[in-house]
Design a protein around this motif. Structure first.
Motif, PDB file in Angstrom:
ATOM      1  N   GLY A 378       0.832  -1.179   0.000  1.00 43.59           N
ATOM      2  CA  GLY A 378       0.000   0.000   0.000  1.00 43.59           C
ATOM      3  C   GLY A 378       0.873   1.237   0.000  1.00 43.59           C
ATOM      4  N   ALA A 379       0.287   2.400  -0.253  1.00 40.41           N
ATOM      5  CA  ALA A 379       1.058   3.640  -0.363  1.00 40.41           C
ATOM      6  C   ALA A 379       1.797   3.955   0.941  1.00 40.41           C
ATOM      7  CB  ALA A 379       0.141   4.792  -0.749  1.00 40.41           C
ATOM      8  N   CYS A 380       1.144   3.763   2.088  1.00 41.40           N
ATOM      9  CA  CYS A 380       1.781   4.068   3.374  1.00 41.40           C
ATOM     10  C   CYS A 380       2.947   3.125   3.648  1.00 41.40           C
ATOM     11  CB  CYS A 380       0.761   3.974   4.504  1.00 41.40           C
ATOM     12  SG  CYS A 380      -0.514   5.250   4.452  1.00 41.40           S
ATOM     13  N   ALA A 381       2.766   1.849   3.339  1.00 36.29           N
ATOM     14  CA  ALA A 381       3.841   0.879   3.545  1.00 36.29           C
ATOM     15  C   ALA A 381       5.025   1.188   2.634  1.00 36.29           C
ATOM     16  CB  ALA A 381       3.316  -0.534   3.293  1.00 36.29           C
ATOM     17  N   ALA A 382       4.724   1.534   1.368  1.00 34.67           N
ATOM     18  CA  ALA A 382       5.791   1.884   0.428  1.00 34.67           C
ATOM     19  C   ALA A 382       6.534   3.131   0.889  1.00 34.67           C
ATOM     20  CB  ALA A 382       5.199   2.106  -0.969  1.00 34.67           C
ATOM     21  N   LEU A 383       5.782   4.115   1.390  1.00 35.85           N
ATOM     22  CA  LEU A 383       6.397   5.346   1.890  1.00 35.85           C
ATOM     23  C   LEU A 383       7.326   5.042   3.052  1.00 35.85           C
ATOM     24  CD1 LEU A 383       6.555   8.482   2.017  1.00 35.85           C
ATOM     25  CD2 LEU A 383       4.663   8.369   3.645  1.00 35.85           C
ATOM     26  N   ASP A 397      16.463   1.269  -5.811  1.00 37.45           N
ATOM     27  CA  ASP A 397      16.151   0.059  -6.585  1.00 37.45           C
ATOM     28  C   ASP A 397      16.678  -1.225  -5.940  1.00 37.45           C
ATOM     29  OD1 ASP A 397      18.817   0.544  -6.952  1.00 37.45           O
ATOM     30  OD2 ASP A 397      18.770   0.498  -9.151  1.00 37.45           O
ATOM     31  N   ARG A 398      17.281  -1.097  -4.751  1.00 39.28           N
ATOM     32  CA  ARG A 398      17.795  -2.291  -4.087  1.00 39.28           C
ATOM     33  C   ARG A 398      16.754  -2.784  -3.077  1.00 39.28           C
ATOM     34  NH1 ARG A 398      23.738  -2.022  -1.821  1.00 39.28           N
ATOM     35  NH2 ARG A 398      24.049  -1.864  -4.089  1.00 39.28           N
ATOM     36  N   PRO A 399      16.223  -3.999  -3.231  1.00 39.92           N
ATOM     37  CA  PRO A 399      15.200  -4.495  -2.296  1.00 39.92           C
ATOM     38  C   PRO A 399      15.802  -4.816  -0.924  1.00 39.92           C
ATOM     39  CG  PRO A 399      15.797  -6.204  -3.849  1.00 39.92           C
ATOM     40  CD  PRO A 399      16.503  -4.963  -4.312  1.00 39.92           C
ATOM     41  N   VAL A 400      15.033  -4.551   0.119  1.00 42.22           N
ATOM     42  CA  VAL A 400      15.481  -4.891   1.478  1.00 42.22           C
ATOM     43  C   VAL A 400      14.546  -5.907   2.130  1.00 42.22           C
ATOM     44  CG1 VAL A 400      16.715  -2.732   1.905  1.00 42.22           C
ATOM     45  CG2 VAL A 400      14.263  -2.871   2.405  1.00 42.22           C
ATOM     46  N   ILE A 401      13.473  -6.246   1.434  1.00 40.16           N
ATOM     47  CA  ILE A 401      12.570  -7.287   1.929  1.00 40.16           C
ATOM     48  C   ILE A 401      12.529  -8.405   0.904  1.00 40.16           C
ATOM     49  CG2 ILE A 401      10.213  -7.859   2.613  1.00 40.16           C
ATOM     50  CD1 ILE A 401       9.804  -5.038   3.497  1.00 40.16           C
ATOM     51  N   SER A 402      12.823  -9.605   1.341  1.00 42.24           N
ATOM     52  CA  SER A 402      12.836 -10.732   0.418  1.00 42.24           C
ATOM     53  C   SER A 402      11.422 -11.221   0.160  1.00 42.24           C
ATOM     54  CB  SER A 402      13.683 -11.872   0.995  1.00 42.24           C
ATOM     55  OG  SER A 402      13.040 -12.413   2.128  1.00 42.24           O
ATOM     56  N   ILE A 431       7.123  -5.968   9.976  1.00 38.33           N
ATOM     57  CA  ILE A 431       7.370  -7.362  10.361  1.00 38.33           C
ATOM     58  C   ILE A 431       8.230  -8.045   9.296  1.00 38.33           C
ATOM     59  CG2 ILE A 431       6.281  -9.616  10.699  1.00 38.33           C
ATOM     60  CD1 ILE A 431       3.889  -8.080  11.929  1.00 38.33           C
ATOM     61  N   ALA A 432       7.876  -7.833   8.022  1.00 36.44           N
ATOM     62  CA  ALA A 432       8.643  -8.438   6.927  1.00 36.44           C
ATOM     63  C   ALA A 432      10.085  -7.926   6.914  1.00 36.44           C
ATOM     64  CB  ALA A 432       7.964  -8.138   5.590  1.00 36.44           C
ATOM     65  N   LEU A 433      10.246  -6.630   7.213  1.00 33.55           N
ATOM     66  CA  LEU A 433      11.589  -6.047   7.257  1.00 33.55           C
ATOM     67  C   LEU A 433      12.394  -6.652   8.412  1.00 33.55           C
ATOM     68  CD1 LEU A 433      13.511  -3.905   6.040  1.00 33.55           C
ATOM     69  CD2 LEU A 433      12.574  -2.260   7.673  1.00 33.55           C
ATOM     70  N   SER A 434      11.733  -6.869   9.542  1.00 34.72           N
ATOM     71  CA  SER A 434      12.414  -7.470  10.694  1.00 34.72           C
ATOM     72  C   SER A 434      12.872  -8.888  10.381  1.00 34.72           C
ATOM     73  CB  SER A 434      11.476  -7.489  11.901  1.00 34.72           C
ATOM     74  OG  SER A 434      11.087  -6.190  12.259  1.00 34.72           O
ATOM     75  N   VAL A 435      12.026  -9.652   9.699  1.00 37.72           N
ATOM     76  CA  VAL A 435      12.388 -11.018   9.319  1.00 37.72           C
ATOM     77  C   VAL A 435      13.581 -11.004   8.367  1.00 37.72           C
ATOM     78  CG1 VAL A 435      11.607 -13.089   8.100  1.00 37.72           C
ATOM     79  CG2 VAL A 435      10.062 -11.911   9.684  1.00 37.72           C
ATOM     80  N   SER A 439      18.942 -11.876   7.963  1.00 41.30           N
ATOM     81  CA  SER A 439      19.902 -12.407   6.984  1.00 41.30           C
ATOM     82  C   SER A 439      20.431 -11.354   6.015  1.00 41.30           C
ATOM     83  CB  SER A 439      19.242 -13.536   6.168  1.00 41.30           C
ATOM     84  OG  SER A 439      18.055 -13.070   5.537  1.00 41.30           O
ATOM     85  N   ASP A 440      19.851 -10.141   6.026  1.00 42.09           N
ATOM     86  CA  ASP A 440      20.242  -9.101   5.064  1.00 42.09           C
ATOM     87  C   ASP A 440      20.729  -7.862   5.817  1.00 42.09           C
ATOM     88  OD1 ASP A 440      20.484  -7.144   3.143  1.00 42.09           O
ATOM     89  OD2 ASP A 440      18.558  -7.543   2.178  1.00 42.09           O
ATOM     90  N   PRO A 441      22.020  -7.523   5.703  1.00 42.39           N
ATOM     91  CA  PRO A 441      22.550  -6.339   6.406  1.00 42.39           C
ATOM     92  C   PRO A 441      21.854  -5.037   6.017  1.00 42.39           C
ATOM     93  CG  PRO A 441      24.337  -7.730   5.594  1.00 42.39           C
ATOM     94  CD  PRO A 441      23.067  -8.265   4.992  1.00 42.39           C
ATOM     95  N   ASN A 442      21.430  -4.926   4.757  1.00 41.13           N
ATOM     96  CA  ASN A 442      20.732  -3.710   4.326  1.00 41.13           C
ATOM     97  C   ASN A 442      19.381  -3.575   5.029  1.00 41.13           C
ATOM     98  OD1 ASN A 442      22.533  -2.445   2.556  1.00 41.13           O
ATOM     99  ND2 ASN A 442      22.008  -3.855   0.894  1.00 41.13           N
ATOM    100  N   ALA A 443      18.695  -4.696   5.160  1.00 38.82           N
ATOM    101  CA  ALA A 443      17.418  -4.662   5.876  1.00 38.82           C
ATOM    102  C   ALA A 443      17.647  -4.239   7.321  1.00 38.82           C
ATOM    103  CB  ALA A 443      16.734  -6.024   5.808  1.00 38.82           C
ATOM    104  N   GLN A 444      18.727  -4.725   7.940  1.00 35.61           N
ATOM    105  CA  GLN A 444      19.047  -4.338   9.313  1.00 35.61           C
ATOM    106  C   GLN A 444      19.351  -2.847   9.407  1.00 35.61           C
ATOM    107  OE1 GLN A 444      18.868  -6.175  12.080  1.00 35.61           O
ATOM    108  NE2 GLN A 444      19.430  -4.353  13.268  1.00 35.61           N
TER     109      GLN A 444
END
Length: 497
Positions: A378-383, A397-402, A431-435, A439-444
């Motif tokens: 959704g727009a808020c989540a994307a923001l 353009d680099r994803p942080v959520i798998s 929650i997805a970002l925390s998961v 395993s992903d330093p960028n997500a952290q």
């Protein structure tokens, strides 16, 4: 945002001024405490530098002299009145307040139930408090209140109320919300104390309106916007002007009730200690503004936020159109429009470009981030995700959520919980970002930026659901929302935002 308020100066001046007021009487002062004691976020928004817990910290400096009396109306208990900001009933909030005061080392002496006329729910609440070892007193409706002064200030009026036993020089009288009867409790105590030979005093502590800045100063206009539902109106104190020849600011309810209070003081003391409503106040906030322009800008932004909130609630049927019109008038007086809030135009432009709901956020350094509606978010989540990546210095353009983190949430929503909207909301994307962070330093790195969202401004091009709105509140993002539903539906859109 530039600092506009000297908080340390305020703590010192305010506590010193209250001590001076205590000394003016028989070392006994009943201080009616208006507004929020330890979570005054309105003050912190319009006076940058004011800490939300400043009033609590100030009282802690007086902890050896102060005793707290909490007031609640039996009528509010009976109808389960709810605090709009916290979503809890007033009786529950009394328990919360007592716990917080005690945790801060402040002495809570008792609870007073006002307007008591045998309501069963109030009696049960009193019984509950007494079983916890808390002293509880009843105050009763008084016929002819507030105009029949001879009856009110007599043994048949205030005299019928329970006398509240107190042990300290400063009695702070507070309540879960307005209309609880704080002033009546203070005046009733003055009557009882006088009968016991004690010339106790009364004073009022309200942060707003600030009495020694101009009537139409944005800080005072922002207070009118905040109390538009109560129809409070700032005005010049005519009694102060007549008595001293000085212009000060008060609000209509205090000005209207002052002749009645003055008559009560005269009947209790023989002579009134005050010549104006301003005299009764002890607020020193106006003396601690250190950057007037910063406070003006912050207050103008608050007025616009209040405008959007009133439009949102009007659309939901939670407030009247008159409230919206009043804030529109205040915006005109301040010389501002919604376009003075940069995130508004940014969000609306992004929505026009994409043809779908969009959102924008202004970071503290002025960078503008937007989010659009997609198949996944959704727009808020994307923001939210884009803002965290921007703060962490991660390319857009680099994803942080798998996908492995997103797909189970979507499956849970659509296949097991019956939702037709597979898009992630703000809580779900976190929650997805925390998961993914495991395993992903960028997500952290992105997740670690959450505290830096505090105080950022945001706007969405349509109304959003409670989940996203409350998530912004939890993150202390100051968000506003266009008062319209997606696809002109009277319900929240099936596709979600």
């Amino acid at each position: 945002m530039n600092i506009g308020f000297d908080n340390e100066k305020y703590l010192q001046m305010q506590s010193a001024h209250i001590r001076e007021r205590i000394a003016q009487f028989d070392n006994k002062l009943y201080l009616e405490f208006g507004g929020k004691l330890f979570d005054d976020f309105h003050a912190s928004r319009v006076l940058p530098g004011f800490r939300p817990d400043s009033k609590m910290r100030m009282l802690m400096q007086l902890s050896d002299q102060a005793e707290i009396v909490i007031v609640i109306s039996a009528e509010d208990i009976e109808k389960n009145k709810v605090r709009g900001d916290l979503g809890i009933t007033y009786d529950v909030d009394v328990m919360r307040l007592m716990s917080i005061f005690k945790d801060h080392g402040l002495y809570v002496g008792s609870v007073v139930i006002t307007k008591y006329s045998g309501q069963q729910s109030a009696a049960l609440f009193k019984n509950k408090l007494e079983k916890l070892g808390i002293k509880v007193y009843n105050h009763y409706p008084i016929e002819g209140y507030p105009s029949n002064i001879p009856h009110i200030v007599s043994d048949e009026g205030y005299g019928k109320n329970d006398y509240i036993e107190t042990s300290r020089p400063l009695i702070v009288v507070t309540a879960p919300g307005p209309g609880s009867g704080k002033m009546a409790v203070c005046l009733s105590q003055l009557y009882h104390e006088h009968k016991r030979g004690i010339c106790a005093g009364y004073a009022k502590f309200e942060t707003f309106p600030i009495w020694n800045i101009p009537l139409k100063h944005p800080v005072n206009l922002a207070y009118e916007a905040a109390t538009a539902d109560l129809n409070d109106i700032n005005m010049i104190d005519p009694f102060h002007l007549e008595a001293y020849g000085k212009t000060t600011v008060n609000y209509n309810r205090d000005v209207e009730i002052f002749p009645v209070l003055n008559a009560m003081f005269e009947r209790i003391y023989g002579k009134s200690p005050y010549k104006s409503p301003t005299d009764m106040g002890v607020n020193m906030a106006g003396n601690c503004i250190c950057d007037d322009e910063a406070c003006k800008e912050a207050s103008n932004q608050e007025i616009i936020r209040r405008y959007y909130d009133s439009r949102r609630r009007a659309l939901a049927g939670a407030c009247s159109d008159e409230e919206v019109y009043k804030i529109e008038m205040l915006m005109n007086q301040a010389g501002i429009t919604v376009h003075d809030r940069p995130v508004v135009d940014a969000a609306m432009k992004r929505a026009e470009e994409t043809g779908a709901p969009a959102a924008a956020m202004e970071l503290h350094d002025g960078r503008m981030v937007t989010g659009k509606t997609s198949d996944l978010l959704g727009a808020c989540a994307a923001l939210l995700l884009n803002a965290l990546k921007e703060l962490a210095g991660i390319p857009h353009d680099r994803p942080v959520i798998s996908p492995a983190a997103i797909e189970p949430i979507q499956t849970l929503k659509t296949q097991y919980l019956g939702s037709k909207n597979p898009r992630l909301h703000t809580d779900e994307v976190l929650i997805a970002l925390s998961v993914s962070a495991a395993s992903d330093p960028n997500a952290q790195k992105a997740l670690e930026q959450l505290p830096n969202l505090k105080g950022c401004q945001a706007h969405t091009s349509v109304m959003v659901g409670d989940v996203d709105r409350k998530q912004f509140m939890k993150l202390s993002v100051q968000a506003t929302f266009e008062a319209k539903y997606e696809n002109n539906s009277v319900f929240f859109p099936k596709k979600g935002v």
